[in-house]
Design an enzyme around this catalytic site. Sequence first.
Site, PDB file in Angstrom:
ATOM      1  N   ASP A   1      -2.631 -18.193   2.666  1.00 47.91           N
ATOM      2  CA  ASP A   1      -3.797 -18.876   2.085  1.00 47.91           C
ATOM      3  C   ASP A   1      -4.365 -19.894   3.065  1.00 47.91           C
ATOM      4  OD1 ASP A   1      -1.410 -20.251   1.702  1.00 47.91           O
ATOM      5  OD2 ASP A   1      -1.858 -20.910  -0.334  1.00 47.91           O
TER       6      ASP A   1
ATOM      7  N   TYR B   1       0.817  -1.213   0.000  1.00 49.27           N
ATOM      8  CA  TYR B   1       0.000   0.000   0.000  1.00 49.27           C
ATOM      9  C   TYR B   1       0.854   1.268   0.000  1.00 49.27           C
ATOM     10  CZ  TYR B   1      -3.842  -3.174   1.200  1.00 49.27           C
ATOM     11  OH  TYR B   1      -4.757  -4.193   1.195  1.00 49.27           O
TER      12      TYR B   1
HETATM   13  C1  IPM Z   1      -8.807  -0.685   6.414  1.00 51.23           C
HETATM   14  C2  IPM Z   1      -9.281  -0.171   5.085  1.00 51.23           C
HETATM   15  C3  IPM Z   1      -8.177   0.660   4.459  1.00 51.23           C
HETATM   16  C4  IPM Z   1      -6.942  -0.212   4.400  1.00 51.23           C
HETATM   17  C5  IPM Z   1      -8.491   1.246   3.074  1.00 51.23           C
HETATM   18  C6  IPM Z   1      -9.732   2.089   3.093  1.00 51.23           C
HETATM   19  C7  IPM Z   1      -7.329   2.004   2.497  1.00 51.23           C
HETATM   20  O1  IPM Z   1      -9.648  -1.216   4.253  1.00 51.23           O
HETATM   21  O2  IPM Z   1      -8.562   0.116   7.318  1.00 51.23           O
HETATM   22  O3  IPM Z   1      -8.668  -1.896   6.555  1.00 51.23           O
HETATM   23  O4  IPM Z   1      -6.850  -1.056   3.526  1.00 51.23           O
HETATM   24  O5  IPM Z   1      -6.075  -0.086   5.256  1.00 51.23           O
END
Ligand code: IPM
Length: 375
Positions: free
Chosen positions: A239, A150
């Site tokens: 998994d 991310y």
């Molecule tokens: C969470 C949410 C967020 C993440 C998104 C909205 C970016 O899904 O807090 O789990 O993936 O961290």
Amino acid sequence: MANKTYKIVTLPGDGIGPEIMAQAKRVLAAIGQAYDVDFVCQDHLIGGAAIDATRAAGEEVTALPQATLDAAKAADAVLLAAVGGPKWDDPTSPVRPEQGLLGIRKQLGLYLNLRPVRVYQALIGASTLKPEVLNGSDLLIVRELTGGLYFGRHDREHNVAGAAYGGGTGQKAVDSMEYSEYEVERVVRWAYDAAMRRKRHVISVDKANVLETSRLWREVTHRIAAEYPDVKSEDMLVDNTAMQLVANPRQFDVLVTENTFGDILSDEASMLTGSLGMLASASLGDGTALYEPSHGSAPDIAGRGIANPLAQILSVELMLRYSFQMDEAANALAAAVEGVLDDGWRTVDIADASTPQDRILGTEAMGTKVIDALA
Ligand code: IPM
Ligand code: MG
């Protein structure tokens, strides 16, 4: 004058966010009164609400205004509701609500996300899983929060040629996954310390049969595990973990994993509690901590007064525990929520076929029930 004052930055965000945040604030006020603490809440903008407000003001359009970030850094804690919704969903738009959430996690250095998954006896019928599978499950998911996919390089190339393009040309997308030893170590160490206060069992989740980041994760984990001889340590492939969580959730105590796996597995694990509407989370780092429900902004039910405020209220419980060391108040709040559920009160998402219609409450009425149970 109260004995103590804490400054809390509240970020209602989008969708059901403002509705559930209102209940969390009422709960905070009640606890403040009972424990002689002044919780001073100040609302700030994040997500789609920030995008709209900055656009309307003719400022640089952003999901995380500088004023929000500055206030968050100066606060004793941050309480967030949820961000996002169809209004801002255009995937080609350069500013999106989720950037507010990812941005504040990164900027506050919140590298660790805790999602405690408790099975409430009263809600066992609300889960899609069988009671005999759920009974006695109690796990803590420790998710790495500011590394991995991310936060890696996201890229798109056009007119690329090669074998993968079927003889012609096409687009290519890249998301890179990186982890440093340091990033793994601080999260895994926290998980082991938490396990020492629980059932002393850590399952570290990876995909070490394929990914290099996972092989590093596993190496670091084994090194730390050796420092905790009293903790039982296991590696589990992601998994297999997805399967084990629904097959035999009782085997888990502390589950520690990287960002993406933790994101996915925690949504799955929320169903052990009957509803994603029950799962709170704490994001911790070296500075101000942030508390938020694990669920999203539920735009489909926003504004109707039916959203479940309990994950938001349980996020307050985690705030009392981790930011203010108010364990007694936190325990009282946890017990109040459990008591309300035991008495049969439900929001619509946690009701089942056997719930009488007059036990199904709206958002505000559920907040009131919790406050009454606190008294
Ligand atoms: C969470 C949410 C967020 C993440 C998104 C909205 C970016 O899904 O807090 O789990 O993936 O961290
Ligand atoms: Mg998620």
